[in-house]
Design a protein around this motif. Structure first.
Motif, PDB file in Angstrom:
ATOM      1  N   GLY A 199      -1.378   8.117  10.303  1.00 60.47           N
ATOM      2  CA  GLY A 199      -0.394   7.111  10.672  1.00 60.47           C
ATOM      3  C   GLY A 199      -0.732   6.482  12.009  1.00 60.47           C
ATOM      4  O   GLY A 199      -1.885   6.494  12.458  1.00 60.47           O
ATOM      5  N   ASP A 200       0.275   5.934  12.664  1.00 61.84           N
ATOM      6  CA  ASP A 200       0.111   5.362  13.998  1.00 61.84           C
ATOM      7  C   ASP A 200      -0.042   6.522  14.982  1.00 61.84           C
ATOM      8  O   ASP A 200       0.902   7.271  15.233  1.00 61.84           O
ATOM      9  N   GLU A 201      -1.244   6.671  15.549  1.00 65.06           N
ATOM     10  CA  GLU A 201      -1.519   7.793  16.435  1.00 65.06           C
ATOM     11  C   GLU A 201      -1.535   7.380  17.905  1.00 65.06           C
ATOM     12  O   GLU A 201      -1.992   8.134  18.764  1.00 65.06           O
ATOM     13  N   VAL A 202      -1.027   6.186  18.204  1.00 60.38           N
ATOM     14  CA  VAL A 202      -0.997   5.688  19.578  1.00 60.38           C
ATOM     15  C   VAL A 202       0.417   5.751  20.153  1.00 60.38           C
ATOM     16  O   VAL A 202       0.650   6.337  21.217  1.00 60.38           O
ATOM     17  N   PHE A 203       1.367   5.154  19.450  1.00 53.21           N
ATOM     18  CA  PHE A 203       2.717   5.023  19.992  1.00 53.21           C
ATOM     19  C   PHE A 203       3.610   6.176  19.549  1.00 53.21           C
ATOM     20  O   PHE A 203       3.623   6.561  18.370  1.00 53.21           O
ATOM     21  N   MET A 204       4.367   6.725  20.484  1.00 52.98           N
ATOM     22  CA  MET A 204       5.343   7.766  20.163  1.00 52.98           C
ATOM     23  C   MET A 204       6.525   7.144  19.410  1.00 52.98           C
ATOM     24  O   MET A 204       6.703   5.937  19.410  1.00 52.98           O
ATOM     25  N   GLN A 205       7.290   7.992  18.787  1.00 52.56           N
ATOM     26  CA  GLN A 205       8.455   7.578  18.005  1.00 52.56           C
ATOM     27  C   GLN A 205       8.065   6.703  16.817  1.00 52.56           C
ATOM     28  O   GLN A 205       8.866   5.904  16.347  1.00 52.56           O
ATOM     29  N   ASN A 206       6.846   6.830  16.345  1.00 49.53           N
ATOM     30  CA  ASN A 206       6.424   6.009  15.208  1.00 49.53           C
ATOM     31  C   ASN A 206       5.817   6.866  14.102  1.00 49.53           C
ATOM     32  O   ASN A 206       5.018   6.386  13.309  1.00 49.53           O
ATOM     33  N   ALA A 207       6.213   8.146  14.080  1.00 49.87           N
ATOM     34  CA  ALA A 207       5.767   9.039  13.017  1.00 49.87           C
ATOM     35  C   ALA A 207       6.528   8.730  11.730  1.00 49.87           C
ATOM     36  O   ALA A 207       7.505   7.980  11.729  1.00 49.87           O
ATOM     37  N   ARG A 208       6.079   9.324  10.637  1.00 50.16           N
ATOM     38  CA  ARG A 208       6.753   9.147   9.347  1.00 50.16           C
ATOM     39  C   ARG A 208       6.836  10.489   8.619  1.00 50.16           C
ATOM     40  O   ARG A 208       5.926  11.313   8.716  1.00 50.16           O
ATOM     41  N   ARG A 209       7.943  10.676   7.890  1.00 50.82           N
ATOM     42  CA  ARG A 209       8.072  11.831   7.006  1.00 50.82           C
ATOM     43  C   ARG A 209       7.900  11.363   5.567  1.00 50.82           C
ATOM     44  O   ARG A 209       8.475  10.361   5.157  1.00 50.82           O
ATOM     45  N   ILE A 210       7.117  12.118   4.800  1.00 44.22           N
ATOM     46  CA  ILE A 210       6.728  11.726   3.445  1.00 44.22           C
ATOM     47  C   ILE A 210       7.090  12.848   2.476  1.00 44.22           C
ATOM     48  O   ILE A 210       6.944  14.038   2.804  1.00 44.22           O
ATOM     49  N   LEU A 211       7.533  12.498   1.292  1.00 49.05           N
ATOM     50  CA  LEU A 211       7.806  13.515   0.264  1.00 49.05           C
ATOM     51  C   LEU A 211       6.499  14.188  -0.140  1.00 49.05           C
ATOM     52  O   LEU A 211       5.501  13.523  -0.412  1.00 49.05           O
ATOM     53  N   SER A 212       6.507  15.512  -0.204  1.00 50.02           N
ATOM     54  CA  SER A 212       5.328  16.261  -0.635  1.00 50.02           C
ATOM     55  C   SER A 212       5.414  16.563  -2.126  1.00 50.02           C
ATOM     56  O   SER A 212       6.418  16.263  -2.783  1.00 50.02           O
TER      57      SER A 212
ATOM     58  N   GLY B 110       1.369  10.505  12.029  1.00 49.40           N
ATOM     59  CA  GLY B 110       1.672   9.749  13.234  1.00 49.40           C
ATOM     60  C   GLY B 110       1.936  10.635  14.441  1.00 49.40           C
ATOM     61  O   GLY B 110       1.773  11.857  14.400  1.00 49.40           O
ATOM     62  N   ARG B 111       2.369  10.007  15.547  1.00 49.54           N
ATOM     63  CA  ARG B 111       2.655  10.710  16.797  1.00 49.54           C
ATOM     64  C   ARG B 111       4.157  10.913  16.942  1.00 49.54           C
ATOM     65  O   ARG B 111       4.934   9.978  16.820  1.00 49.54           O
ATOM     66  N   THR B 112       4.540  12.148  17.165  1.00 50.55           N
ATOM     67  CA  THR B 112       5.958  12.485  17.217  1.00 50.55           C
ATOM     68  C   THR B 112       6.505  12.387  18.644  1.00 50.55           C
ATOM     69  O   THR B 112       5.760  12.279  19.622  1.00 50.55           O
ATOM     70  N   TRP B 113       7.819  12.476  18.739  1.00 51.17           N
ATOM     71  CA  TRP B 113       8.522  12.436  20.020  1.00 51.17           C
ATOM     72  C   TRP B 113       9.931  12.932  19.790  1.00 51.17           C
ATOM     73  O   TRP B 113      10.518  12.715  18.721  1.00 51.17           O
ATOM     74  N   ASP B 114      10.498  13.634  20.755  1.00 50.00           N
ATOM     75  CA  ASP B 114      11.922  13.979  20.668  1.00 50.00           C
ATOM     76  C   ASP B 114      12.624  13.618  21.962  1.00 50.00           C
ATOM     77  O   ASP B 114      11.983  13.237  22.951  1.00 50.00           O
ATOM     78  N   GLU B 115      13.932  13.742  21.982  1.00 47.85           N
ATOM     79  CA  GLU B 115      14.724  13.260  23.119  1.00 47.85           C
ATOM     80  C   GLU B 115      14.425  14.016  24.405  1.00 47.85           C
ATOM     81  O   GLU B 115      14.681  13.523  25.503  1.00 47.85           O
ATOM     82  N   ASN B 116      13.867  15.216  24.293  1.00 47.39           N
ATOM     83  CA  ASN B 116      13.519  15.982  25.484  1.00 47.39           C
ATOM     84  C   ASN B 116      12.095  15.695  25.950  1.00 47.39           C
ATOM     85  O   ASN B 116      11.669  16.199  27.003  1.00 47.39           O
ATOM     86  N   GLY B 117      11.371  14.916  25.176  1.00 44.57           N
ATOM     87  CA  GLY B 117      10.015  14.563  25.552  1.00 44.57           C
ATOM     88  C   GLY B 117       9.035  15.713  25.513  1.00 44.57           C
ATOM     89  O   GLY B 117       7.989  15.677  26.172  1.00 44.57           O
ATOM     90  N   ILE B 118       9.350  16.758  24.731  1.00 41.79           N
ATOM     91  CA  ILE B 118       8.478  17.939  24.722  1.00 41.79           C
ATOM     92  C   ILE B 118       7.544  17.971  23.522  1.00 41.79           C
ATOM     93  O   ILE B 118       6.663  18.820  23.460  1.00 41.79           O
ATOM     94  N   ASP B 119       7.729  17.083  22.584  1.00 46.72           N
ATOM     95  CA  ASP B 119       6.874  17.094  21.401  1.00 46.72           C
ATOM     96  C   ASP B 119       6.302  15.695  21.214  1.00 46.72           C
ATOM     97  O   ASP B 119       6.941  14.815  20.659  1.00 46.72           O
ATOM     98  N   LYS B 120       5.083  15.488  21.695  1.00 48.01           N
ATOM     99  CA  LYS B 120       4.442  14.184  21.611  1.00 48.01           C
ATOM    100  C   LYS B 120       3.106  14.306  20.874  1.00 48.01           C
ATOM    101  O   LYS B 120       2.138  13.642  21.218  1.00 48.01           O
TER     102      LYS B 120
END
Length: 273
Positions: free
Chosen positions: A204-217, A57-67
């Motif tokens: 994953g969802d590659e359009v909206f930020m803050q909708n990434a997922r972490r998965i067990l490897s 998916g597409r990531t995001w953080d509170e500083n907006g530097i990782d999208k």
């Protein structure tokens, strides 16, 4: 008495043939041989080949530097399946253990990868979402094998049509891609032509930020790592040719005819007596 003995032998042969043609389906659970995350990065310098988590998916953080985008690549070793096996059903399961606070429901898709790739020793710190400096043979956003092999398309080479899709909620959960004809065909292709087995990429969802997922490897010590479950029928032993229903019935009739002919000959008068 001799006729009865022959009949018993013939019936034993029939039972033996049925025993070898009544092949039963087996179920096998297979953990990945390799898995890692492709972290979107213009230099292709990030990997996580030995990490405990995968990301999509597409990531995001509170500083907006990782999208940036994340994609998980997963490959299974099917050498434990007898060559020539028929895949009756196949399902794939994962465990999502972490979602962003603002996450919504989404669709995740599984696609067949079309290029070979590797898994190196990179291991991201902490929650692992930002990756680590790639190591030898790591797959990255640009590389199939860091740092000399490259994808034809940044972000991975894969078939346009998904082999399976599933809806996910906004909470951590287990997800199973249930068996379907496309999923079965993909696994059957790997069994028939092992050299074509490059695994799957999970989007994953590659359009909206803050909708990434972490998965067990596969390296994660908790239960719930990626798992491929296949139901298959092994081929018959090489010494016993496979028979379809028609061929088997004809063989049975032939054996009974031979037995009947033998009994009739015994009952015929000899020298007119």
């Amino acid at each position: 008495m001799q006729g009865r003995a022959i009949t018993r032998v013939l019936m034993a042969m029939v039972v033996f043939i049925f025993a070898y043609t009544d092949l039963r389906a087996e179920v096998l659970e297979i953990s990945p041989a390799m898995d890692t995350t492709l972290f979107e990065d213009e230099d292709g310098r990030l990997g996580n080949g030995s990490g405990q988590y995968l990301f999509i998916g597409r990531t995001w953080d509170e500083n907006g530097i990782d999208k940036l985008l994340r994609r998980a690549v997963i490959k299974f070793d099917l050498s434990s399946l007898p060559r020539g096996s028929t895949i009756n059903s196949a399902s794939f399961s994962i465990t999502i253990d972490q979602v962003p606070p603002a996450a919504t429901g989404a669709i995740i898709n599984l696609h067949s990868i079309t290029s070979d790739w590797g898994e190196g020793a990179s291991n991201a710190p902490g929650p692992e979402g930002r990756g680590a400096i790639a190591q030898a043979d790591d797959a990255t956003w640009l590389h199939t094998f860091w740092d000399s092999g490259f994808w034809n398309t940044p972000g991975g080479d894969f078939a346009a049509e998904a082999v399976a899709s599933e809806s996910i909620s906004s909470s951590p959960q287990s997800v199973t891609f249930n068996s379907n004809p496309s999923l079965v065909a993909a696994v059957q292709g790997w069994v028939d032509e092992p050299a074509s087995n490059y695994g799957w990429i999970l989007l994953g969802d590659e359009v909206f930020m803050q909708n990434a997922r972490r998965i067990l490897s596969r390296e994660n010590t908790n239960p719930g790592g990626p798992l491929l479950t296949v139901e298959y029928t092994a081929p018959p032993p090489a010494a016993i040719p496979a028979l379809n229903t028609t061929g088997l019935m004809l063989l049975v009739l032939l054996l009974l005819l031979i037995s009947r002919t033998h009994l009739l000959r015994k009952r015929l008068p000899v020298n007119g007596r």
